[in-house]
Design an enzyme around this catalytic site. Structure first.
Site, PDB file in Angstrom:
ATOM      1  N   ARG B  64     -37.400 -96.774   7.532  1.00  0.00           N
ATOM      2  CA  ARG B  64     -37.803 -95.574   8.240  1.00  0.00           C
ATOM      3  C   ARG B  64     -37.262 -94.317   7.560  1.00  0.00           C
ATOM      4  NH1 ARG B  64     -36.147 -95.377  14.392  1.00  0.00           N
ATOM      5  NH2 ARG B  64     -34.240 -94.571  13.507  1.00  0.00           N
ATOM      6  N   ASP B  65     -36.216 -94.474   6.827  1.00  0.00           N
ATOM      7  CA  ASP B  65     -35.535 -93.318   6.251  1.00  0.00           C
ATOM      8  C   ASP B  65     -35.808 -93.150   4.763  1.00  0.00           C
ATOM      9  OD1 ASP B  65     -34.011 -91.154   6.988  1.00  0.00           O
ATOM     10  OD2 ASP B  65     -32.172 -92.031   6.225  1.00  0.00           O
ATOM     11  N   LEU B  66     -36.544 -94.081   4.169  1.00  0.00           N
ATOM     12  CA  LEU B  66     -36.668 -94.046   2.711  1.00  0.00           C
ATOM     13  C   LEU B  66     -37.394 -92.793   2.215  1.00  0.00           C
ATOM     14  CD1 LEU B  66     -37.387 -97.717   1.622  1.00  0.00           C
ATOM     15  CD2 LEU B  66     -35.294 -96.392   1.386  1.00  0.00           C
TER      16      LEU B  66
END
Lengths: 597, 108
Positions: B64-66
């Site tokens: 989700r944070d990539l």
């Protein structure tokens, strides 16, 4: 990935600091006005001697790098002459020059550039060995002496990258400038100090040091790791191609497998004095499994071994396409070579290796089971090289209380003996004597296992298998006897080595409410090898979480025998912390240093 | 309550000076986190662990944070940055959380 909560100052500094990646920067922009620059240089103060730099005498390097790196009348090239480092350090730079700075090099030219720079702008043994863990890909706890420098550098990469560099002060400054240019967030993450300057004097009454962290780091590194050192001056004068052809005895240890013994034949590659071809025969002492390997090696700077070996073609039972990468250091006396052979997607699997040159006399390497229990008996194997064919039981000696009852068999590499250990034999390490040669601490006599410890105490694995590779973690149990005094943690404690007959399991490490990590992180087999679960979001888990988690790895050893009160010895239990975490999405690797795959 | 001062023994008994002092001191210092493997080249505290040395505080799931890491060059040694090493790293997936299998491992 950012931490989702609790952004404490510690995390902020640790998470996002962008430290020195260990590269030099290419000067891409020529001076706009050469005449003005020349005038400025005339007015400049004379540089201190260490700023002189190392002349680049290779035409290949001058041609490959010269379009950007300008040369002076003494053949000193910008940046290149101001730096020394490992072959890996130079290869990282070459890769970056190709990928980010548009250099076009054919593979053969790149190899020549790497070899010239690693040899002529390299490290002395005294400089390379403290940073050996970096190139050996060892997972160790390393702490640098200066906290400010460490905090600035180590959060994104190892301090090993830093301490394997030698640069002039101006080049350390340019290195930091390169990081700030390529990674603009580094200023906010680690390099600059934020908040109002401190005004309160320190405990010693001196005014506070309000320099930015990067300035403190530059001051520290340029003092601790200058370009010109007495060690390099001495080694570069004395350096020569390594004379290592011949046969060598190998003694290694592989976590999960135990002791590995064998021999390696090294022969020179035609037409090269720093490249070698190797043939290796290995035996796993515990299981008796054997393997033959063929390899090739480049030796840099006269002592830095970079090689790769694969299973010999005749042994197709266990395909070994990737092979083992070998990073070792040749001792100055050219009688021993030490290092690590490794493989794995994160270089996490491997063995520690020490090689000894085989001369005319016998070499004793070790035993299959060097732990001799009092009152016990059995057949033991002594491994070595050049062992005498006509050895007799009387030529083998373990000291008082250990009787060599019978010689079972003898070959140049293995002697099998039947031993009887007296019930009242004194416990302690025993030197192993075989036909005039002594292997110090070749065996240990003990009465019982008093304690076990899991090694490593803090392990780490990475999820993988779906899109990115797994990082495995091998655990092993090391057993201890409390020694003659019977008290733990005293100097007479005896390390009995790895134990095999243990039961492995994973237990919950309660870090949060409703912690359920053990259901997801992966499994451990009865050889202590932890295999992590697959990467990617897991719809079965709350919040689609990855299969990450931290757990206890628990080992239980069931003992036989009675204590002094006649009761059965209770089982021993030990545990270690295991972190199962996310993959890395970049791999900083330099397979070119060993000549590529 | 700072303006109130106990003037006799009974008042002193009910006064809560310790609480006030405690609140003004901030949180108690934390002991060091349990960090595995120290500062090796493969270990970067914060990427692999949270401040306690565990995984409970990490962004979940990591995919989700990539994009954020990639676009902001937030983890330049762990995630390819869009400025230099891999400008098109996320080009094949509209959403990393759904298309994370299309992301490549980058050898800079």
């Amino acid at each position: 990935m950012r931490v989702a909560r609790s952004k404490t100052p510690w995390i902020f500094a640790a998470v996002i600091s962008l430290p020195l990646l260990g590269f030099s920067q290419q000067q891409t922009t020529p001076p706009a006005n050469p005449a003005a620059t020349a005038d400025q240089s005339k007015e400049a103060k004379p540089k201190p001697p260490e700023e002189d730099g190392i002349p680049v005498t290779s035409d290949v390097v001058r041609q490959a790098c010269g379009s950007c790196h300008k040369s002076d009348e003494k053949k000193r090239m910008t940046r290149i002459s101001a730096r020394r480092t490992t072959p890996e350090g130079w290869q990282e730079t070459i890769r970056r020059m190709v990928s980010l700075n548009g250099v076009q090099l054919d593979p053969e030219t790149a190899r020549q550039v790497l070899r010239y720079l690693a040899n002529n702008h390299g490290l002395a043994p005294e400089e390379a060995l403290p940073a050996a863990f970096e190139v050996e890909k060892q997972s160790i706890d390393y702490h640098y002496s200066d906290k400010d420098t460490e905090n600035t550098c180590h959060s994104c990469h190892s301090m090993g990258r830093v301490i394997s560099q030698r640069r002039t002060k101006s080049d350390w400054e340019l290195l930091v400038a390169m990081h700030r240019g390529y990674y603009p967030l580094s200023d906010f993450q680690a390099f600059r100090r934020f908040g109002p300057p401190q005004t309160t004097p320190g405990p010693d009454g001196r005014p506070p040091d309000n320099r930015h962290p990067m300035d403190k780091a530059i001051a520290n590194l340029s003092g601790a790791f200058p370009l010109i050192t007495p060690e390099w001056s001495a080694w570069s004068a004395n350096m020569r191609p390594a004379r290592i052809t011949g046969t060598w005895a190998i003694a290694g240890t592989q976590p999960g497998k135990g002791a590995i013994f064998g021999t390696m034949t090294i022969r020179a590659k035609d037409g090269a004095d720093d490249e070698f071809i190797t043939s290796t025969k290995l035996t796993s002492a515990r299981s008796g499994e054997t393997a033959s390997r063929e390899g090739k090696v480049i030796v840099y700077t006269g002592f830095q071994w970079r090689g790769r070996s694969t299973r010999a073609a005749s042994n197709q039972a266990s395909p070994d396409q990737e092979g083992l990468r070998e990073v070792m250091f040749i001792d100055r006396n050219m009688q021993s070579i030490k290092g690590r052979w490794y493989t794995g997607a994160y270089d996490e699997m491997g063995l520690e290796v020490e090689m000894t040159r085989i001369g005319a006399g016998p070499v004793v390497l070790g035993m299959d089971h060097p732990t001799l229990a009092t009152g016990g008996s059995g057949t033991y194997t002594i491994f070595g090289a050049n062992l005498p064919a006509n050895v007799a039981a009387g030529d083998i000696d373990f000291g008082a209380g250990v009787k060599v009852a019978r010689l079972v068999s003898a070959t140049p590499s293995e002697i099998k003996v039947e031993l009887n250990i007296a019930g009242d034999a004194k416990i302690g390490y025993r030197d192993l004597f075989v036909s005039g040669v002594v292997k110090e601490r070749g065996a240990v006599v003990f009465d019982k296992v008093d304690e076990i410890r899991v090694k490593p105490q803090a392990g780490m694995a990475r999820l993988g298998g779906a899109n990115f590779p797994k990082q495995f973690q091998q655990f092993e149990v090391i057993a201890y006897n409390y020694g003659p005094d019977g008290k733990p943690d005293t100097k007479d404690d005896l390390e009995l080595g790895p134990m095999t007959k243990v039961t492995w399991s994973v237990e919950e490490y309660a870090a949060t409410y409703g912690d359920d990590d053990i259901k997801y992180v992966g499994t451990i087999d009865q050889n202590g090898l932890f295999t992590p679960n697959v990467d990617g979001p897991n719809p079965q888990r709350p919040r689609n979480a990855n299969n990450v988690g931290d757990v206890w790895v628990v080992a239980v050893l069931t003992r036989t025998g009675k204590d002094k009160d006649g009761k059965d010895l209770p089982p021993l239990r030990a545990r270690a912390h295991l972190l199962v975490t996310v993959p890395l999405y970049m791999r900083w690797d330099t397979p070119e240093v060993e000549g590529g795959k | 309550m700072k303006h109130l001062k106990p003037i006799n023994s009974k008042a002193r008994k009910i006064a809560p000076p310790d609480d006030v002092v405690a609140l003004s001191q901030g949180p108690a210092p934390q002991s060091g986190p349990h960090i595995p493997l120290g500062c090796t080249f493969i270990f970067s505290p914060g990427w692999e662990t949270d401040s306690s040395g565990g995984t409970a505080g990490l962004c979940t799931p990591v995919e989700r944070d990539l994009f954020d890491c990639h676009n902001g060059c937030f983890w330049p040694a762990q995630v390819p940055d869009q400025l230099n090493h891999a400008p098109d790293w996320t080009g094949k997936c509209a959403s990393a959380q759904k298309d994370w299998r299309k992301i490549d491992l980058i050898f800079p």
